[in-house]
Scaffold this motif. Structure first.
Motif: not given
Length: 1157
Positions: A701-710, A931-935, A971-980, A982-985
């Protein structure tokens, strides 16, 4: 790679002649150009051990189409057995089921007697024994008399073995492979301390005990009466001694070995006496469907030269538990057809040398009759005479060679071959078996009994016949066609690609990967939405389990290809492989996935991703017994573990991936769903703790939430029930909804669609509970349910800070129904069905249409979903109020589960998130992963490496398919939009400890962990040498102990030796039980609960404790099988709790354990 060659000898007294090194080139695909329709479901096959040269197995069993009856009978063995022996086989099967004993035993002919449903019992006496070729072993009259390694309906287990946990291993109605022992002596032989061992070529000395799963010990009270037979099923279920369900005297529990037999052959089976003394070793060549291999009776008209004949051969009829039949009239036994050692893909311009290794079977080999048949691509077969290389070995083994001329092929071509041989009596053989299109040659080289068995399997059995007809290779392509060496090439040759990429699919495909050619592979288009994509998602099913995609993973028999035609947001060619890579690193039981460069018929076809399929091999790789039932959710809201689905409708909305004929499995899944609705013997919150493997579920559950698999709430997961612990697992699947956004790079979400990564409904860590369903609008069997958006609700992505926030329109996402807004006061109760509905009526409706009409009415009455769904914008002040947190043990069996958008949540998620303790466990694990994978930037590092590796192929793929995909933008959308974002969320402004909806806790500091280690002994814990302790959290926040270790306090210098699994979290002021014997601990827990008096602790609502299984130290994987050093056994002694860095835990760590009185 070198390939040893062993003849099928009963006893190996002579040293083998060393053969030239051979390259293993197994399975290949049929030359037949016409496509054959392919059923959807998969078969299950025994593994071919590594290092085996020669052919692959032909024992593919296809299940019925999706939605078919789960109880269909398997193929009959009548096609294989002649009319004279048919009645005897019927008697054998009846006797196996415990019926008609007298009738069968009075048969005057040497008909096959029943195999005693072997367990802790003696074998059944038999008529006069078959002639034996010699003493079976040193000092013993017991020997291996018959083996069947491709049982496809010739012998079935009785229906009594169908229960999930009983029947001596379960599997009623299934057809496992089997071995038969015969005691030819005058006295009974006790088999206590005896073993059976499966040996592959990596265990040349026959004494390698490192592969314990391939060694099986007889139960202590097993014996064989004089002149009797004993049958052992090679099912891999390991039913022996203490773990066998006791049977009655008339029908004792079956014996099931811990290994399966590979029909590909190339392995040995050892019978070991007490002390490990080798009593006998039998070497198995290639085995065929429903044909047994053993010591033959009198030849009965078949020419057999006693001076040169092999002691074991293929038999004309299978006779488990009775005297063996006469031999089949077949030529020399060909053990290997392969290339000498060389590059995986030979270069063009040089002859292609092929070695043929064979030995006499019934008569001496006729050297003039040995030849090699080859074919290039889809051309005509050509034949070359083979020449003998050197004299015969001491065991009679012969080596022949033939060279395919270089002028016959060019770079990128597929070259396949088959060996033919004859003996001095005119009997012929071939390896692999020729395709039906070979005509007269096929009839000459394939005995009528074998052909009849194959025909019966194809026409009257469970599916079409599928086995390789050639071995071979693909010639190396030109260097400029490799594109990039960083992505492996999968060569696919198809006689009809259009048929192979249809929903029905086709046999006759050929795959070449890593230097190995796989013949007669089945291919089909897969998916639901993906069925309309121009570039297909694909599934390949091989004739045998021998596709090796990694040197560190077991071979598989099927796999999928992800096509990347569609991804949520910018298409990146990487979302699913990236998500699965992260999940595996996080310790989730998740499929392997990696990119492959696919070439079709010598031309670039596209960039795809290999995706491991969930089957028995997958379960075994993750330490889960394949004897447990495995279900795939395929329906959406009707397979989301809702409680009111009628039992008879389960097969329509779930796929059963194994144990096809065990109908009781459906009851188990239904009972689990009902327990989630409060219909179990214990409250809903306790039911989850006692019935679910919580570490695995919490981690998933936690891993699915982190990558926001909808796309995970209502489908794209499997449910698995562990047969020993009785715990349920939810296993992830189809992760291409991960890292998604409902907008292009730099754009805004589409308000008429899913505003993923912008709206609370899909962003929330509580996604998939009843307040955060998956769908916005839904076409259901009961009609279209439209959910509209109010223009005044949306406020944009959660972390985007507009320059003028006050001037931005406030737009809230509302779900409305039938044009009427829900009253504000009803929000907390949204989603409840009409109070007058009763779950029992769901199953008693006279027709499906009536049920659908009733549900439509109930949807209207329930107002679908009365809770507003607000956007997670910068000024958000409202979130959906939780409906179950104040009453997690509510019983909903008297209500109908919501339908339409409100029903697209997951009932297991909902139960876990409604309960304070399990919700706190999940949120703590989510914080650790964030903390381990996003931050830390770890996922960004994975994305960077993936992009660099695949870009050349991604650009070529986009051009070939005219897809408009830009891997750069994805690639840019994952690294410059999604990950930042999701990290802030998760860690900052939205769901972090100081966010607007503070759900996640602060980061965990090792020095703040206050966990006491307490003993759990006596009746409450498994006996020594198992280690069982209670880990008590004395703090006010949940503690994540994933990967932490327990070690005896006195052995600090020696390092930790017991490890807690990923997902182990202790709730605040709570505890978990950690044990090295989870199955026994769970059983003791169930017994204690059943014995608890009414009104006692259990009745008073005492919280149930989660159980976790400790694994052995970091030196190796596997289960802890004995006392840890210094433990004193049973968990007594003094222990330390050590974090992954090696530091001892703070307060509470290393406390002395005291035995409770």
């Amino acid at each position: 790679m070198a390939s040893p060659h062993d003849p099928a000898c009963r006893q190996r007294a002579a040293t083998q002649r060393a053969a030239p090194p051979l390259q293993d080139t197994p399975a290949s695909s049929s030359q037949t150009p016409q496509a054959q329709a392919l059923p959807r479901s998969r078969g299950r096959r025994p593994a071919r051990p590594r290092g085996t040269a020669g052919p692959t197995t032909a024992d593919w069993l296809q299940r019925q189409h999706r939605g078919g009856s789960s109880g269909s009978s398997s193929s009959s063995s009548s096609a294989l057995l002649g009319a004279a022996s048919a009645a005897a086989v019927v008697c054998s099967l009846l006797l196996l089921a415990g019926t008609l004993p007298a009738l069968c035993q009075q048969e005057p002919a040497p008909a096959p007697q029943p195999p005693t449903p072997s367990s802790a019992t003696s074998g059944s006496p038999a008529p006069a024994p078959a002639p034996a070729p010699g003493p079976p072993g040193p000092g013993s009259e017991v020997y291996i008399s018959e083996v069947m390694a491709s049982n496809q309906g010739a012998l079935q287990l009785p229906a009594a073995a169908s229960s999930t946990g009983g029947g001596g291993g379960g599997g009623g109605g299934s057809s496992p492979d089997w071995l038969e022992l015969h005691n030819r002596g005058a006295g009974a032989v006790a088999l206590e301390g005896w073993e059976l061992r499966l040996l592959d070529h990596d265990e040349e000395d026959g004494n390698d005990s490192s592969r314990s799963s391939n060694t099986w010990t007889f139960p202590p009270d097993t014996s064989i009466a004089p002149n009797a037979y004993l049958v052992i099923y090679a099912s891999g279920k390991n039913v022996s001694a203490g773990n066998a369900t006791a049977g009655s005297a008339a029908a004792p529990a079956s014996l099931h070995a811990s290994f399966k037999l590979p029909a590909a052959g190339g392995v040995g089976v050892q019978l070991l006496g007490p002390g490990g003394v080798v009593v006998e070793r039998v070497q198995l060549p290639r085995q065929y469907a429903n044909v047994s291999f053993g010591v033959p009776a009198a030849a009965d008209g078949v020419k057999r030269d006693a001076a040169t004949a092999a002691p074991l051969t293929y038999l004309s009829a299978a006779t488990p538990g009775a005297d063996n039949a006469a031999p089949l009239a077949i030529g020399p036994i060909i053990t290997s057809v392969s290339r000498p050692t060389g590059p995986d893909r030979p270069p063009a311009g040089a002859d292609l040398l092929v070695n043929i290794t064979l030995r006499p079977n019934l008569n001496p080999v006729d050297g003039a009759g040995v030849s090699l048949v080859y074919v290039v691509n889809w051309g005509q077969e050509q034949e070359l005479a083979a020449a003998q290389e050197g004299p015969a070995g001491a065991d009679g083994e012969l080596l022949y060679t033939a060279a395919i001329p270089a002028a016959a092929f060019k770079a990128g071509d597929m070259v396949r071959w088959r060996a033919r041989a004859a003996d001095t009596a005119g009997y012929r053989s071939a390896l692999p078996r020729p395709p039906p299109s070979a005509g007269t040659a096929a009839a000459e080289e394939w005995p009528p009994a074998m052909a009849a068995a194959a025909l019966g399997q194809a026409q009257g059995g469970e599916g079409q016949e599928q086995e390789p007809h050639y071995y071979g290779t693909a010639i190396a392509v030109l260097e400029d066609q490799v594109i990039t060496p960083d992505v492996p090439i999968l060569e696919w040759f198809s006689p009809n690609a259009e048929a192979a990429t249809s929903v029905d699919g086709a046999l006759g495909q050929v795959l070449v990967y890593g230097g190995t050619l796989h013949d007669n592979v089945a291919a089909r288009r897969r998916g639901v939405t993906a069925l309309s994509w121009p570039k297909p998602k694909l599934k390949f099913i091989l004739p045998s389990r021998d596709f090796r995609y990694s040197d560190t993973a077991p071979e598989v028999s099927e796999f999928g290809l992800q096509s990347f035609w569609y991804e949520l947001g910018e298409r990146s060619y990487m979302k699913e492989p990236l998500a699965l890579q992260f999940m595996r690193e996080a310790g989730v039981i998740a499929p392997t996935s990696f990119h492959v460069h696919v070439r079709l018929n010598g031309q670039f076809y596209g960039l795809f991703a290999f995706v491991e399929v969930l089957d028995d091999t997958y379960l075994q790789r993750h330490g889960l017994p394949p004897s447990g039932p495995l279900f795939k959710s395929v329906s959406g809201e009707l397979s989301n573990l809702r409680w009111d689905l009628p039992l008879k409708e389960y097969p329509s909305f779930w796929e059963k991936e194994n144990r096809d004929k065990v109908a009781a499995d459906w009851d188990a899944l239904r009972n689990f769903s009902r327990g989630l609705a409060g219909g179990g013997p214990e409250p809903r919150s306790e039911f989850v703790v006692q019935s679910v493997n919580l570490p695995s579920m919490i981690n998933n559950m936690a891993a699915q939430t982190l990558v926001n698999n909808m796309d995970r709430c209502t489908k794209n997961f499997f449910m698995y029930l562990h047969p020993h612990t009785r715990e349920w697992y939810m296993l992830p699947w189809d992760m291409d909804g991960s890292f998604g956004q409902d907008n292009g790079l730099g754009g805004k979400p589409d308000l008429d669609n899913y505003c993923v990564l912008a709206c609370e409904q899909w962003n929330s860590p509580l996604y998939c509970d009843s307040e955060h369903p998956q769908d916005l609008s839904r076409v259901t069997p009961w009609g279209t349910v439209a959910v509209k958006l109010n223009d005044n609700s949306y406020q944009g992505a959660a972390v985007r800070k507009p320059s003028n926030p006050a001037g931005r329109r406030s737009r809230a996402l509302l779900q409305q129904e039938a044009g009427a807004a829900a009253p504000e006061g009803e929000a907390a109760g949204a989603g409840a069905a009409a109070s007058g509905s009763d779950s029992s009526s769901s199953g008693s409706s006279s027709s499906l249409e009536a049920r659908r009409a009733r549900r439509r009415a109930e949807d209207t009455a329930a107002n679908i979903n009365k809770s507003p769904m607000y956007a997670a914008g910068p000024t958000i002040t409202k979130f959906p109020p939780p409906r179950g947190w104040d009453n997690p043990d509510r019983v909903t069996l008297t209500q109908t589960s919501p339908n339409g958008p409100a029903g697209t949540y997951n009932h297991l998620y909902d139960a876990i998130l409604d309960t304070n303790a399990t919700r706190a466990m999940y949120l703590r694990r989510l914080r650790t992963l964030a903390d381990t994978f996003l931050a830390s930037g770890r996922i960004a590092q994975m994305a960077n490496a993936t992009y660099t590796r695949i870009k050349p192929l991604a650009d070529l793929d986009a051009k070939k398919w005219s897809s408009g995909i830009s891997v750069d933008r994805g690639y840019q959308q994952i690294t410059t939009e999604f990950l930042p974002i999701r990290t802030d969320q998760l860690l900052g402004s939205l769901y972090g400890p100081t966010g607007r909806r503070p759900l996640l806790p602060t980061s965990q500091k090792p020095e703040q962990v206050a966990v006491a280690v307490e003993p759990l002994l006596g009746e409450a814990a498994p006996p020594a040498p198992a280690v069982t302790v209670r880990l008590r959290n004395k703090g006010t926040e949940a503690v994540d102990l994933s990967g932490w270790q327990l070690r005896p306090a006195a052995a600090a210098a020696a390092g930790a030796n017991l490890t807690l699994p990923a997902g182990t979290v202790v709730a605040p002021s709570s505890s978990v039980v950690a044990t090295t014997d989870l199955a026994t601990a769970r059983e003791l827990q169930r017994r204690a609960g059943a014995a608890a008096p009414a009104g006692g602790a259990a009745a008073a609502g005492a919280a149930a404790e989660p159980y976790v299984e400790l694994s052995t130290s970091a030196q190796g994987s596997g289960k802890a099988g004995g006392s840890a050093p210094g433990s004193g056994g049973g968990g007594a002694g003094k222990w330390e709790l050590v974090d992954p860095s090696g530091a001892v835990a703070g307060a509470g760590g290393g406390v002395a354990m005291q035995t409770k009185k």
